[in-house]
Design an enzyme around this catalytic site. Structure first.
Site, PDB file in Angstrom:
ATOM      1  N   ARG A   1      66.822  22.208   0.722  1.00  0.00           N
ATOM      2  CA  ARG A   1      65.519  21.605   1.028  1.00  0.00           C
ATOM      3  C   ARG A   1      65.129  20.613  -0.066  1.00  0.00           C
ATOM      4  O   ARG A   1      64.470  19.612   0.186  1.00  0.00           O
ATOM      5  CB  ARG A   1      64.447  22.702   1.139  1.00  0.00           C
ATOM      6  CG  ARG A   1      64.653  23.656   2.316  1.00  0.00           C
ATOM      7  CD  ARG A   1      63.622  24.766   2.290  1.00  0.00           C
ATOM      8  NE  ARG A   1      63.745  25.691   3.416  1.00  0.00           N
ATOM      9  CZ  ARG A   1      64.464  26.803   3.386  1.00  0.00           C
ATOM     10  NH1 ARG A   1      65.162  27.129   2.315  1.00  0.00           N
ATOM     11  NH2 ARG A   1      64.499  27.605   4.444  1.00  0.00           N
TER      12      ARG A   1
ATOM     13  N   ASP B   1      59.221  32.832   6.475  1.00  0.00           N
ATOM     14  CA  ASP B   1      60.211  33.658   5.774  1.00  0.00           C
ATOM     15  C   ASP B   1      59.949  35.143   6.020  1.00  0.00           C
ATOM     16  O   ASP B   1      60.884  35.943   6.143  1.00  0.00           O
ATOM     17  CB  ASP B   1      60.191  33.347   4.266  1.00  0.00           C
ATOM     18  CG  ASP B   1      60.464  31.871   3.990  1.00  0.00           C
ATOM     19  OD1 ASP B   1      61.159  31.240   4.818  1.00  0.00           O
ATOM     20  OD2 ASP B   1      59.975  31.337   2.975  1.00  0.00           O
TER      21      ASP B   1
ATOM     22  N   ARG C   1      61.229  36.074   9.378  1.00  0.00           N
ATOM     23  CA  ARG C   1      62.701  36.209   9.308  1.00  0.00           C
ATOM     24  C   ARG C   1      63.077  37.523   8.625  1.00  0.00           C
ATOM     25  O   ARG C   1      64.059  38.175   9.009  1.00  0.00           O
ATOM     26  CB  ARG C   1      63.292  35.008   8.556  1.00  0.00           C
ATOM     27  CG  ARG C   1      63.233  33.743   9.402  1.00  0.00           C
ATOM     28  CD  ARG C   1      63.759  32.522   8.673  1.00  0.00           C
ATOM     29  NE  ARG C   1      63.839  31.392   9.599  1.00  0.00           N
ATOM     30  CZ  ARG C   1      63.843  30.118   9.238  1.00  0.00           C
ATOM     31  NH1 ARG C   1      63.769  29.798   7.951  1.00  0.00           N
ATOM     32  NH2 ARG C   1      63.926  29.161  10.138  1.00  0.00           N
TER      33      ARG C   1
ATOM     34  N   HIS D   1      59.706  28.536  -1.282  1.00  0.00           N
ATOM     35  CA  HIS D   1      60.366  28.442   0.028  1.00  0.00           C
ATOM     36  C   HIS D   1      61.709  27.722  -0.152  1.00  0.00           C
ATOM     37  O   HIS D   1      61.873  26.566   0.200  1.00  0.00           O
ATOM     38  CB  HIS D   1      59.447  27.681   0.992  1.00  0.00           C
ATOM     39  CG  HIS D   1      60.021  27.502   2.359  1.00  0.00           C
ATOM     40  ND1 HIS D   1      60.344  28.552   3.179  1.00  0.00           N
ATOM     41  CD2 HIS D   1      60.332  26.375   3.056  1.00  0.00           C
ATOM     42  CE1 HIS D   1      60.829  28.077   4.314  1.00  0.00           C
ATOM     43  NE2 HIS D   1      60.842  26.754   4.267  1.00  0.00           N
TER      44      HIS D   1
HETATM   45  N1  LIG Z   1      58.080  24.727   5.703  1.00  0.00           N
HETATM   46  C1  LIG Z   1      58.916  25.249   6.579  1.00  0.00           C
HETATM   47  O1  LIG Z   1      59.015  26.466   6.731  1.00  0.00           O
HETATM   48  C2  LIG Z   1      59.775  24.338   7.431  1.00  0.00           C
HETATM   49  C3  LIG Z   1      60.503  24.831   8.515  1.00  0.00           C
HETATM   50  C4  LIG Z   1      61.259  23.940   9.281  1.00  0.00           C
HETATM   51  C5  LIG Z   1      61.281  22.584   8.959  1.00  0.00           C
HETATM   52  N2  LIG Z   1      60.579  22.147   7.886  1.00  0.00           N
HETATM   53  C6  LIG Z   1      60.543  20.736   7.515  1.00  0.00           C
HETATM   54  O2  LIG Z   1      59.702  20.049   8.439  1.00  0.00           O
HETATM   55  C7  LIG Z   1      60.080  18.673   8.490  1.00  0.00           C
HETATM   56  C8  LIG Z   1      60.258  18.246   9.952  1.00  0.00           C
HETATM   57  O3  LIG Z   1      61.372  18.886  10.526  1.00  0.00           O
HETATM   58  P1  LIG Z   1      61.798  18.554  12.038  1.00  0.00           P
HETATM   59  O4  LIG Z   1      62.931  19.439  12.357  1.00  0.00           O
HETATM   60  O5  LIG Z   1      60.601  18.534  12.921  1.00  0.00           O
HETATM   61  O6  LIG Z   1      62.321  17.039  11.861  1.00  0.00           O
HETATM   62  P2  LIG Z   1      62.408  15.918  13.012  1.00  0.00           P
HETATM   63  O7  LIG Z   1      63.305  14.864  12.485  1.00  0.00           O
HETATM   64  O8  LIG Z   1      62.716  16.542  14.320  1.00  0.00           O
HETATM   65  O9  LIG Z   1      60.914  15.364  13.084  1.00  0.00           O
HETATM   66  C9  LIG Z   1      60.296  14.646  12.059  1.00  0.00           C
HETATM   67  C10 LIG Z   1      59.408  13.603  12.711  1.00  0.00           C
HETATM   68  O10 LIG Z   1      58.632  12.963  11.680  1.00  0.00           O
HETATM   69  C11 LIG Z   1      58.466  11.609  12.110  1.00  0.00           C
HETATM   70  N3  LIG Z   1      58.043  10.784  10.970  1.00  0.00           N
HETATM   71  C12 LIG Z   1      58.811  10.329   9.947  1.00  0.00           C
HETATM   72  N4  LIG Z   1      58.051   9.587   9.103  1.00  0.00           N
HETATM   73  C13 LIG Z   1      56.802   9.599   9.600  1.00  0.00           C
HETATM   74  C14 LIG Z   1      55.568   9.033   9.180  1.00  0.00           C
HETATM   75  N5  LIG Z   1      55.464   8.306   8.068  1.00  0.00           N
HETATM   76  N6  LIG Z   1      54.473   9.243   9.946  1.00  0.00           N
HETATM   77  C15 LIG Z   1      54.535   9.974  11.069  1.00  0.00           C
HETATM   78  N7  LIG Z   1      55.689  10.541  11.533  1.00  0.00           N
HETATM   79  C16 LIG Z   1      56.790  10.343  10.799  1.00  0.00           C
HETATM   80  C17 LIG Z   1      59.811  11.230  12.686  1.00  0.00           C
HETATM   81  O11 LIG Z   1      59.729  10.080  13.523  1.00  0.00           O
HETATM   82  C18 LIG Z   1      60.181  12.489  13.444  1.00  0.00           C
HETATM   83  O12 LIG Z   1      59.784  12.453  14.796  1.00  0.00           O
HETATM   84  C19 LIG Z   1      61.362  18.561   7.649  1.00  0.00           C
HETATM   85  O13 LIG Z   1      61.040  18.096   6.349  1.00  0.00           O
HETATM   86  C20 LIG Z   1      61.857  19.999   7.582  1.00  0.00           C
HETATM   87  O14 LIG Z   1      62.662  20.235   6.458  1.00  0.00           O
HETATM   88  C21 LIG Z   1      59.826  22.991   7.120  1.00  0.00           C
END
Ligand SMILES: NC(=O)c1ccc[n+]([C@@H]2O[C@H](COP(=O)([O-])OP(=O)(O)OC[C@H]3O[C@@H](n4cnc5c(N)ncnc54)[C@H](O)[C@@H]3O)[C@@H](O)[C@H]2O)c1
Length: 308
Positions: A88, A148, A151, A175
């Site tokens: 991450r 988490d 999970r 995380h």
């Molecule tokens: N905290 C957690 O527990 C957790 C869990 C899963 C994923 N995540 C994180 O969440 C994030 C998103 O994951 P995902 O699988 O949905 O990715 P994804 O690629 O499916 O979606 C991300 C979206 O963000 C959009 N985006 C990018 N820049 C942008 C901006 N400036 N303004 C608006 N939209 C914008 C993209 O166009 C895309 O549609 C990642 O960083 C991932 O690591 C965190």
């Protein structure tokens, strides 16, 4: 309640879907930078409303923050997810810029909003929002521990061969694959410590499987997971919307709690109408305290890569 979800990708769409299905919000606005993408996701989700029985109005917009005005809660999921083999922490370069711009655009139109940060590396992104927005700490919440912990319960139920509703447990700390601290000594099955049923070795395996829970899914899916992250966020938003004062481990800004200062990291908090209503202090065993300190070191290392 009006909720904005920034990022209409896998996690953002899942957040919008679970929030709508739970039917506690009047409006969910989904915003993405990719032309037409959020509009498409919102329309598809709205076409499930009559089938799933919800009245929440979901709208999609391309990068127009004026449509997010008056949001009570906003969820930041914009940014890139990890690919198999990535940590991450490796996402920091791109995601920090996105999270900084998105949070300030949200606040311009919704000065009273409560922000939930999802984009990774989440603890560092939450810290970045603290440092750059100047919002009070109760209104900046990082989502990691709720996922988490879900999970952890899944792995505990599997080891116990028990239904998940029999099991309770919590994961605190950072995380990340190495930073999570599953509280195995506190985990229970129907109020009985799980150590009554599982050997030390089996519990250690449950802990390890929990910590690499995200990486395991990333390897299987080719990208990171979305159903459980979306469900975790929706439960947190519901706790705020319904002023539940419900306990979740969340990344919160600490000022001395758990012996830590000037850091955002996963600790138990109560979520209610003001966001983080309280940071709950629990007595940790010596080994857990040491793991928490180690975890904080890892988060600080990632924080040091930020240009604030
Ligand atoms: N905290 C957690 O527990 C957790 C869990 C899963 C994923 N995540 C994180 O969440 C994030 C998103 O994951 P995902 O699988 O949905 O990715 P994804 O690629 O499916 O979606 C991300 C979206 O963000 C959009 N985006 C990018 N820049 C942008 C901006 N400036 N303004 C608006 N939209 C914008 C993209 O166009 C895309 O549609 C990642 O960083 C991932 O690591 C965190």
């Amino acid at each position: 309640m009006k909720v904005t979800v920034v990022g209409a990708g896998a996690v953002g769409a899942s957040c919008a879907e679970y929030i709508a299905i739970k039917n506690f919000a009047s409006e969910v606005v989904v915003l993405d930078i990719k032309e037409g993408f959020a509009e498409g996701k919102a329309m598809d989700l709205m076409q499930t409303a009559s089938l799933n029985g919800f009245d929440t109005k979901i709208t999609g917009i391309t990068n127009d923050y004026s449509k997010t005005a008056g949001s009570d809660v906003a969820i930041i999921t914009s940014g890139i997810p990890r690919k198999p083999g990535m940590t991450r922490e490796e996402l920091i370069g791109i995601n920090a810029g996105i999270v900084k711009t998105v949070s300030s655009s949200l606040l311009e139109h919704s000065p009273n909003v409560i922000l939930i940060v999802v984009s990774n590396p989440m603890d560092t992104m939450t810290y970045l929002v603290h440092k750059t927005t100047g919002l009070p700490k109760n209104r900046i919440i990082g989502m990691g521990g709720a996922l988490d912990s879900a999970r952890f319960k899944y792995r505990l139920a599997e080891a116990l061969e028990a239904p998940i509703s029999d099991v309770d447990g919590m994961v605190i700390g950072g995380h990340s694959d190495t930073g999570m601290v599953p509280l195995t000594a506190h985990a229970t099955r129907n109020s009985i410590k799980v150590s009554e049923f599982l050997s030390e070795e089996r519990l250690a395996q449950v802990s390890e499987d929990t910590k690499v829970g995200g990486a395991t899914l990333t390897k299987l899916l080719g990208t990171s997971a979305w159903y459980a992250p979306g469900a975790a966020v929706s439960s947190m938003v519901q706790a705020i919307a319904c002023d539940q004062k419900k306990m979740f481990p969340c990344s919160a800004f600490l000022e001395g709690e758990y012996g830590l200062n000037d850091i955002c990291i996963g600790v138990p908090v109560l979520l209610g109408k003001n966001g983080i209503e309280k940071i709950v202090k629990i007595e940790l065993a010596e080994a857990e305290k040491a793991k928490m300190q180690e975890s904080a070191e890892g988060v600080r290392k990632t924080n040091s890569l930020l240009t604030l």
